[in-house]
Design an enzyme around this catalytic site. Structure first.
Site, PDB file in Angstrom:
ATOM      1  N   TYR A   1       6.334   2.150  -9.250  1.00  0.00           N
ATOM      2  CA  TYR A   1       4.887   1.932  -9.163  1.00  0.00           C
ATOM      3  C   TYR A   1       4.261   2.858  -8.121  1.00  0.00           C
ATOM      4  O   TYR A   1       3.239   3.504  -8.379  1.00  0.00           O
ATOM      5  CB  TYR A   1       4.610   0.476  -8.809  1.00  0.00           C
ATOM      6  CG  TYR A   1       3.164   0.175  -8.490  1.00  0.00           C
ATOM      7  CD1 TYR A   1       2.225   0.046  -9.506  1.00  0.00           C
ATOM      8  CD2 TYR A   1       2.740   0.015  -7.166  1.00  0.00           C
ATOM      9  CE1 TYR A   1       0.894  -0.233  -9.226  1.00  0.00           C
ATOM     10  CE2 TYR A   1       1.422  -0.262  -6.877  1.00  0.00           C
ATOM     11  CZ  TYR A   1       0.494  -0.379  -7.903  1.00  0.00           C
ATOM     12  OH  TYR A   1      -0.815  -0.643  -7.612  1.00  0.00           O
TER      13      TYR A   1
ATOM     14  N   SER B   1      -2.868   2.987  -4.162  1.00  0.00           N
ATOM     15  CA  SER B   1      -2.212   1.854  -3.502  1.00  0.00           C
ATOM     16  C   SER B   1      -1.651   2.283  -2.154  1.00  0.00           C
ATOM     17  O   SER B   1      -1.162   3.413  -2.001  1.00  0.00           O
ATOM     18  CB  SER B   1      -1.078   1.309  -4.364  1.00  0.00           C
ATOM     19  OG  SER B   1      -0.313   0.346  -3.644  1.00  0.00           O
TER      20      SER B   1
END
Length: 265
Positions: free
Chosen positions: A158, A145
């Site tokens: 995350y 990500s």
């Protein structure tokens, strides 16, 4: 990629589905993994077969004891049913959870553990248990990500899981390179998946804000990411390994010309 077999985890929707469809279009037989969304995985399989490709669904919940062994057992069984030689040429570790992830202030140990169990521990052991099934000259692509290169307090935990995936990818590339196996990570930004699209539709101002993060002035589509993964998985990507590749449309590069920084008080 004719004659190859690919396993794509988390392929029942979103980016995973787009990757599975793209690799199938290139000629690979796809093992479409799902954790709980079996109907979504079957829809992915249907879309692939309707387009002339080949695929089958494999179910295994990740983040729980024995997950990797169950996943590979399902893949082995699916290949055997189709009379296909055992093993895979491409492994795409896409499955992950995100959403409203724990922040520094709100994190609870159980939430934190679940996040790392699915996003980090599962791909680690999927590779460990499957490395002997991965053919020499194969490919591993891990979906990371763009959150790993910017500071967003709401996605702290995350982003930490995806930072671990980046390190995993680089180190794994070094370890498996002698077998001709390449390993890379791909970092999407905000992408208009089924879940996010509904989110954007309900909040037009949010879509506009996210669009402004990229110099290309649009929100990413799952196919944008899938095309990058397909390149790395293909013979054309044979000389790229140990890389963490930004596939976010240049999100968060900085202020555009004439835009300037936000006003301060």
């Amino acid at each position: 990629m004719d004659g190859t077999t690919s396993l794509v985890t988390g392929a029942s929707r979103g980016i995973g589905r787009a990757i599975a469809k793209r690799l199938a279009a290139d000629g690979s037989l796809i093992a479409v993994h799902y954790g709980t969304n079996g109907s979504g995985a079957e829809e992915t399989v249907a879309q692939i077969t309707e387009a002339g490709g080949a695929a089958f669904a494999v179910g295994a919940q990740l983040g729980v004891a024995g997950d990797a062994d169950r996943l590979w057992a399902a893949v082995d069984a699916g290949l055997a049913e189709r009379g296909v030689r055992p093993g895979v040429d491409v492994l795409v570790n896409n499955a992950a959870i995100g959403g409203a992830t724990p922040t520094l202030a709100t994190a609870r140990p159980d939430d934190f553990d679940e996040l790392f169990a699915i996003n980090v521990k599962a791909p680690f052991f999927v590779v460990q248990r499957g490395v002997d099934r991965l053919r020499d000259g194969g490919r591993i692509v891990n979906v990371s990500s763009v959150a790993t290169r910017i500071a967003i307090p709401d996605t702290l935990a995350y982003a930490m899981t995806k930072g671990a995936i980046n390190t995993f990818s680089v180190t794994l590339a070094q370890e498996l390179g002698a077998r001709g196996i390449t390993v890379n990570a791909v970092m999407p930004g905000t992408t208009a998946t089924e879940v996010n699209a509904a989110w954007f539709d309900a909040q037009p101002a949010l879509r506009e804000a996210v669009t402004g993060l990229s110099p290309l002035r649009r929100v990413g589509e799952p196919e944008d990411v899938a095309d990058v993964v397909a390149f790395l998985a293909s013979p054309a990507g044979r000389w790229v390994s140990g890389q963490v590749i930004d596939a976010s449309g240049g999100a968060h590069l900085g202020f555009s010309v004439g835009q300037g920084p936000p006003e301060t008080v």
